[in-house]
Design a protein around this motif. Structure first.
Motif, mmCIF file in Angstrom:
data_model
loop_
_atom_site.group_PDB
_atom_site.id
_atom_site.type_symbol
_atom_site.label_atom_id
_atom_site.label_comp_id
_atom_site.label_asym_id
_atom_site.label_seq_id
_atom_site.Cartn_x
_atom_site.Cartn_y
_atom_site.Cartn_z
ATOM 1 N N LEU A 1 -1.036 40.238 -22.943
ATOM 2 C CA LEU A 1 -0.019 39.558 -23.730
ATOM 3 C C LEU A 1 -0.156 38.061 -23.494
ATOM 4 O O LEU A 1 -0.280 37.613 -22.350
ATOM 5 N N TRP A 2 -0.147 37.274 -24.585
ATOM 6 C CA TRP A 2 -0.393 35.840 -24.501
ATOM 7 C C TRP A 2 0.765 35.077 -25.147
ATOM 8 O O TRP A 2 1.273 35.482 -26.190
ATOM 9 N N PHE A 3 1.153 33.952 -24.534
ATOM 10 C CA PHE A 3 2.125 33.039 -25.123
ATOM 11 C C PHE A 3 1.595 31.616 -24.981
ATOM 12 O O PHE A 3 0.980 31.284 -23.968
ATOM 13 N N GLY A 4 1.856 30.792 -25.980
ATOM 14 C CA GLY A 4 1.414 29.412 -25.843
ATOM 15 C C GLY A 4 1.590 28.612 -27.108
ATOM 16 O O GLY A 4 2.391 28.949 -27.992
ATOM 17 N N THR A 5 0.803 27.541 -27.189
ATOM 18 C CA THR A 5 0.801 26.670 -28.347
ATOM 19 C C THR A 5 -0.638 26.479 -28.817
ATOM 20 O O THR A 5 -1.583 26.976 -28.186
ATOM 21 N N TYR A 6 -0.818 25.743 -29.904
ATOM 22 C CA TYR A 6 -2.153 25.546 -30.467
ATOM 23 C C TYR A 6 -2.147 24.223 -31.228
ATOM 24 O O TYR A 6 -1.099 23.702 -31.633
#
Length: 283
Positions: free
Chosen positions: A210-215
Motif C-alpha cells: 500500500l502506497w501513499f504520497g504525492t507526485y
C-alpha cells in the motif's frame, strides 16, 4: 488479524509464543496520526530514501496530518506499507486541501509506485479541475495497468481555509467486471471503476504494498500552478473485511452459522428481520 505470506504465532497461557502459522499477511491497520508519531512498524519511506519518516508529519497545535512534498531532499514524497498486502483490499483515507496549496495526493496498491503498471492500480487527485477540449483537466484519475479513467471536476468547488474529503479505494474480485473502484464523500465526484484482470490473475497478490504520497509528473497540472505542491492526508485505514452487499464479498460470512441466508443483490441493501444475524467467517 493476519492472512497470507509471513509467519506468526500467538501468546500461549504459559507466556511462550507457539502455534506458529506460516503464510500470513496483516489483515488491516489504521493510522489517525493523533499520536503525532511516524509508526515505522507500519510504514517505510520509499522516497526520498533514507529520510526520517517523522519529516512526513505536519505537526502543529491543530494539525495532525501526513504531508508529502515532491523533489525535496529533506522531505518525504512517498511511503509504503512495511507488510505486504493481498486483495481483496479496501483503503479509506481522509484527504485535506488548503488555500495556497496545490494538493496532488495519490494512493497506490500493487508492487510498484507508478501509474499504468502491471498488477497495480493507483488513484491520483490534482488541484486543478474543469476546462474543455484539449485543455480539460483530469482532476481525479484511476489507473490500471494500461488505462486512465478520470473525472475532470471532482472536489472542484470553492472553499475557504481548508476542506476535507473521504476517499474509499477498493480492489475486489469482479471477474471480468470493474474490480477497482474509487468513491468519495463529495457529491460532485463520480465513482471511478476499472477492470483489473491482471491483479485478479495472481493468487496471492505477489509482493504488493500500500502506497501513499504525492507526485509532480503531471505536466498538465504542475505547469499551471504557482502554489506549493503537497499531498496531505488526515487519516489512513485499510482492511480486507468489507462488503457493499452486492454479491462480490460473500466469502467473508459464515453461511453455516448465520441465521439469515447470505443473499445480496445489486441494490446494495440487505433486510434483516428480528433474530436474523450475519456471522463473519472465522478465516
Amino acid at each position: 488479524g493476519l492472512h497470507g505470506n509471513g509467519r506468526t504465532g500467538r501468546c500461549l497461557e504459559d507466556g511462550e509464543i507457539g502455534e506458529w502459522i506460516d503464510e500470513c499477511y496483516q489483515l488491516s491497520f489504521s493510522d489517525s496520526l493523533l499520536l503525532k508519531v511516524f509508526d515505522d512498524e507500519i510504514w517505510s519511506v520509499y522516497k526520498t530514501a533514507g529520510i526520517d519518516g517523522e519529516n512526513a508529519l505536519a505537526l502543529g497545535e491543530n494539525d495532525n496530518s501526513f504531508r508529502f512534498l515532491p523533489d525535496k531532499s529533506w522531505a518525504v514524497e512517498v511511503i509504503q506499507s512495511v507488510k505486504q498486502i493481498v486483495w481483496p483490499m479496501r483503503v479509506r483515507a481522509v484527504v485535506e486541501k488548503r488555500q495556497n496549496e496545490c494538493n496532488l495526493w495519490s494512493i497506490g496498491l500493487g508492487p510498484t509506485w507508478s501509474t499504468r503498471s502491471s498488477f497495480s492500480s493507483r488513484v491520483n487527485w490534482g488541484c486543478l479541475g474543469g476546462g474543455t477540449g484539449e485543455n480539460q483537466n483530469k482532476q481525479m484519475s484511476l489507473y490500471n495497468a494500461t488505462f486512465r479513467l478520470y473525472d475532470s471536476t471532482c472536489w472542484n468547488d470553492p472553499f475557504e481555509g481548508t476542506d476535507q474529503m473521504e476517499v474509499v479505494f477498493s480492489i475486489r474480485d469482479a471477474n471480468e467486471g470493474q474490480g477497482a473502484v474509487v468513491t468519495t464523500s463529495q457529491s460532485n465526484c463520480a465513482p471511478l471503476k476499472l477492470q483489473i484482470t491482471d491483479i485478479l490473475s495472481q493468487q496471492p497478490w505477489e509482493d504488493s504494498y500500500l502506497w501513499f504520497g504525492t507526485y509532480n509528473d503531471d505536466a498538465d497540472i504542475v505547469s499551471k500552478t504557482n502554489d506549493t505542491i503537497v499531498g496531505r492526508f488526515d487519516s489512513i485505514d485499510y482492511t480486507q473485511f468489507f462488503t457493499d452487499f452486492d454479491n462480490l464479498m460473500t466469502d467473508i460470512w459464515d453461511s453455516d452459522v448465520s441465521t439469515s441466508d447470505i443473499t445480496e443483490d445489486t441494490s446494495a441493501l440487505i433486510y434483516l428481520k428480528p433474530g436474523d444475524q450475519y456471522v463473519s467467517n472465522p478465516d
